[in-house]
Design a protein around this motif. Structure first.
Motif, mmCIF file in Angstrom:
data_model
loop_
_atom_site.group_PDB
_atom_site.id
_atom_site.type_symbol
_atom_site.label_atom_id
_atom_site.label_comp_id
_atom_site.label_asym_id
_atom_site.label_seq_id
_atom_site.Cartn_x
_atom_site.Cartn_y
_atom_site.Cartn_z
ATOM 1 N N THR A 173 -0.920 8.764 4.548
ATOM 2 C CA THR A 173 -1.968 8.485 5.161
ATOM 3 C C THR A 173 -2.395 6.801 5.384
ATOM 4 O OG1 THR A 173 -3.185 8.469 3.153
ATOM 5 C CG2 THR A 173 -3.012 10.772 4.348
ATOM 6 N N SER A 174 -2.109 6.061 4.525
ATOM 7 C CA SER A 174 -1.900 4.658 4.870
ATOM 8 C C SER A 174 -1.700 3.728 5.808
ATOM 9 C CB SER A 174 -2.599 4.292 3.458
ATOM 10 O OG SER A 174 -1.413 4.624 2.483
ATOM 11 N N CYS A 175 0.018 4.244 5.920
ATOM 12 C CA CYS A 175 0.478 3.075 6.562
ATOM 13 C C CYS A 175 1.360 4.243 7.977
ATOM 14 C CB CYS A 175 2.004 3.370 5.544
ATOM 15 S SG CYS A 175 1.629 2.682 4.492
ATOM 16 N N ALA A 176 0.173 3.251 9.271
ATOM 17 C CA ALA A 176 0.785 3.978 10.624
ATOM 18 C C ALA A 176 2.158 2.674 11.068
ATOM 19 C CB ALA A 176 0.378 3.511 11.300
ATOM 20 N N ALA A 210 2.388 -7.321 -4.100
ATOM 21 C CA ALA A 210 0.834 -6.638 -3.994
ATOM 22 C C ALA A 210 -0.345 -7.275 -4.511
ATOM 23 C CB ALA A 210 1.047 -4.949 -4.842
ATOM 24 N N ALA A 211 -0.325 -8.052 -5.328
ATOM 25 C CA ALA A 211 -1.126 -8.768 -6.309
ATOM 26 C C ALA A 211 -1.748 -10.030 -5.092
ATOM 27 C CB ALA A 211 -0.816 -9.570 -7.627
ATOM 28 N N LYS A 212 -1.299 -10.431 -4.727
ATOM 29 C CA LYS A 212 -1.249 -11.728 -3.644
ATOM 30 C C LYS A 212 -2.628 -10.867 -2.775
ATOM 31 C CE LYS A 212 0.003 -15.179 -5.934
ATOM 32 N NZ LYS A 212 1.934 -14.398 -6.780
ATOM 33 N N ILE A 213 -1.585 -10.413 -2.283
ATOM 34 C CA ILE A 213 -2.520 -9.347 -0.480
ATOM 35 C C ILE A 213 -3.820 -8.539 -1.282
ATOM 36 C CG2 ILE A 213 -2.517 -7.342 0.710
ATOM 37 C CD1 ILE A 213 0.772 -6.963 0.485
ATOM 38 N N ALA A 245 2.757 -1.466 -1.045
ATOM 39 C CA ALA A 245 1.567 -0.932 -0.580
ATOM 40 C C ALA A 245 1.521 0.728 -1.804
ATOM 41 C CB ALA A 245 2.393 -0.228 0.657
ATOM 42 N N LYS A 246 2.408 0.645 -1.846
ATOM 43 C CA LYS A 246 2.464 1.871 -3.408
ATOM 44 C C LYS A 246 1.289 1.077 -4.535
ATOM 45 C CE LYS A 246 4.006 5.641 -5.681
ATOM 46 N NZ LYS A 246 2.035 6.964 -5.471
ATOM 47 N N VAL A 247 1.910 -0.139 -4.960
ATOM 48 C CA VAL A 247 1.138 -0.832 -6.278
ATOM 49 C C VAL A 247 -0.233 -0.620 -5.301
ATOM 50 C CG1 VAL A 247 0.734 -2.362 -6.900
ATOM 51 C CG2 VAL A 247 3.241 -1.693 -6.858
ATOM 52 N N LEU A 248 -0.150 -1.052 -4.443
ATOM 53 C CA LEU A 248 -2.287 -1.424 -4.485
ATOM 54 C C LEU A 248 -3.013 0.141 -4.108
ATOM 55 C CD1 LEU A 248 -1.915 -3.789 -1.660
ATOM 56 C CD2 LEU A 248 -3.279 -4.318 -3.817
ATOM 57 N N SER A 249 -2.420 1.358 -2.961
ATOM 58 C CA SER A 249 -2.800 2.822 -3.451
ATOM 59 C C SER A 249 -3.233 3.037 -4.701
ATOM 60 C CB SER A 249 -1.961 2.812 -2.658
ATOM 61 O OG SER A 249 -0.771 3.844 -2.759
#
Length: 360
Positions: free
Chosen positions: A231-234, A310-313, A196-200
């Motif tokens: 802010t992006s992870c709940a 992250a790349a596959k997501i 998620a950090k990579v994607l952000s």
């Protein structure tokens, strides 16, 4: 007693249920030992309570721990059968949680000994998949007719329809990525957070919702904050099934980030089956049993590589047609093969072979 039932004894749908009070919360090695002994002794007490009040034909136990054979063993001379419902590979679970460098250590050898006793005492072994069946045959030295594969999975009745999405759950973002399951060291949620950090850093259009709890829950929340994902992870914690289904219905992609280790590579993950039941495309690491469950319904990342996860997501989020195809494939495979209703008959057949009874 606790979540799901508070009475020490009750009858539900003709099933007699005995419970014992939950032990206090554990915090440290000594308290874990006390919790184990407390639960084991309470189980022993209730076994003899049931034996005295109702009689017993079969003791059916799951693991971990691999210790309930010691309750069944003194009852076997009286004709009581012992069924080992093999849920976890305890020696591999230990290595997955504490490191493969501990292979051959005293605790690791002890877990192998307890597993051997569980297998040796079992009149019937129920394996959750073919990988576990091979362990029962090779390591447990069971005969083929003593081992039956009964795959676990969500009920078709529970997932009879696919719910409509709730856009409010995306928290203002175009896309939602979801995780459902236990949050323990071996479950790899830390890999998802790093992905998620990579994607952000690449895009700002994705929200993440993580459902569940476990030993690593507080640690994972701290990791999320340290990565700047507040802010992006709940994190929802444990929530009712209806809320789980709302989130999964809304998710664009579901992730099973279990890393490759001695346990995960041969274990069936129920979260993958629930994602499939909800007609969701899946991203997961390339593990043997992930491949069996999802087959063509997932994108498989190189094991334990957060950047590839992250790349596959991202690939799925950018290809809505592929998402729809994978989701439709997963839903159909769930309905045709993986729903619990397709496996319940195997459990009944196993009991018929064990007890010699016939269903009406």
């Amino acid at each position: 007693m606790g979540e799901g039932g508070h009475e020490p004894y009750e009858v539900l749908n003709g099933i007699h249920i005995w419970r014992y009070p939950a032990p206090p919360e554990t915090s440290g090695f000594a308290s874990y030992v006390w919790e184990f002994l407390y639960c084991w002794l309470q189980t022993l007490r209730l076994t003899f309570t049931v034996l005295a009040r109702r009689g017993v034909d079969v003791i059916h136990t799951a693991n971990p721990p691999d210790t309930f054979w010691a309750i069944a063993l003194p009852l076997k001379p009286f004709g009581i059968k012992f069924v080992f419902d093999h849920h976890d590979l305890c020696p591999e679970l230990y290595l997955s949680r504490f490191g493969e460098a501990r292979a051959g250590s005293l605790p690791h050898r002890l877990l192998h000994l307890l597993e051997r006793m569980q297998f040796r005492c079992a009149d019937l072994v129920i394996s959750t998949n073919e990988s576990y069946r091979q362990v029962a045959l090779a390591r447990g030295h069971k005969r083929p007719n003593q081992v039956r594969v009964v795959r676990s999975g969500p009920s078709h009745q529970r997932f009879a329809v696919v719910r409509a999405p709730d856009p409010a759950l995306k928290r203002g973002k175009p896309f939602l990525v979801a995780y459902l399951g236990v949050m323990a060291p071996q479950d790899g949620v830390d890999h998802l957070l790093r992905a998620a950090k990579v994607l952000s850093e690449q895009r700002s259009d994705v929200a993440f919702t993580l459902i569940g709890s476990g030993d690593s829950f507080d640690e994972l929340q701290a990791l999320s904050l340290s990565l700047g994902l507040e802010t992006s992870c709940a994190f929802t914690g444990r929530v009712p099934d209806a809320e789980v289904e709302r989130v999964l219905a809304t998710a664009d992609v579901c992730v099973s980030p279990d890393p490759r280790n001695p346990l995960n590579d041969v274990s069936t993950m129920n979260k993958v089956l629930e994602y499939m039941a909800c007609a969701k495309p899946i991203v997961c690491f390339d593990l043997r049993e992930h491949r069996y469950s999802a087959r063509e319904g997932a994108l498989y990342a190189e094991p334990n590589r957060d950047e590839d996860l992250a790349a596959k997501i991202s690939q799925l989020l950018d290809d809505p047609d592929l998402c729809r195809r994978l989701g439709a494939y997963n839903r159909q495979r769930f309905l045709d093969e993986l729903a619990w209703e397709h496996n319940a008959g195997e459990l009944l057949n196993a009991y018929e072979g064990l007890c010699g009874t016939q269903r009406a």
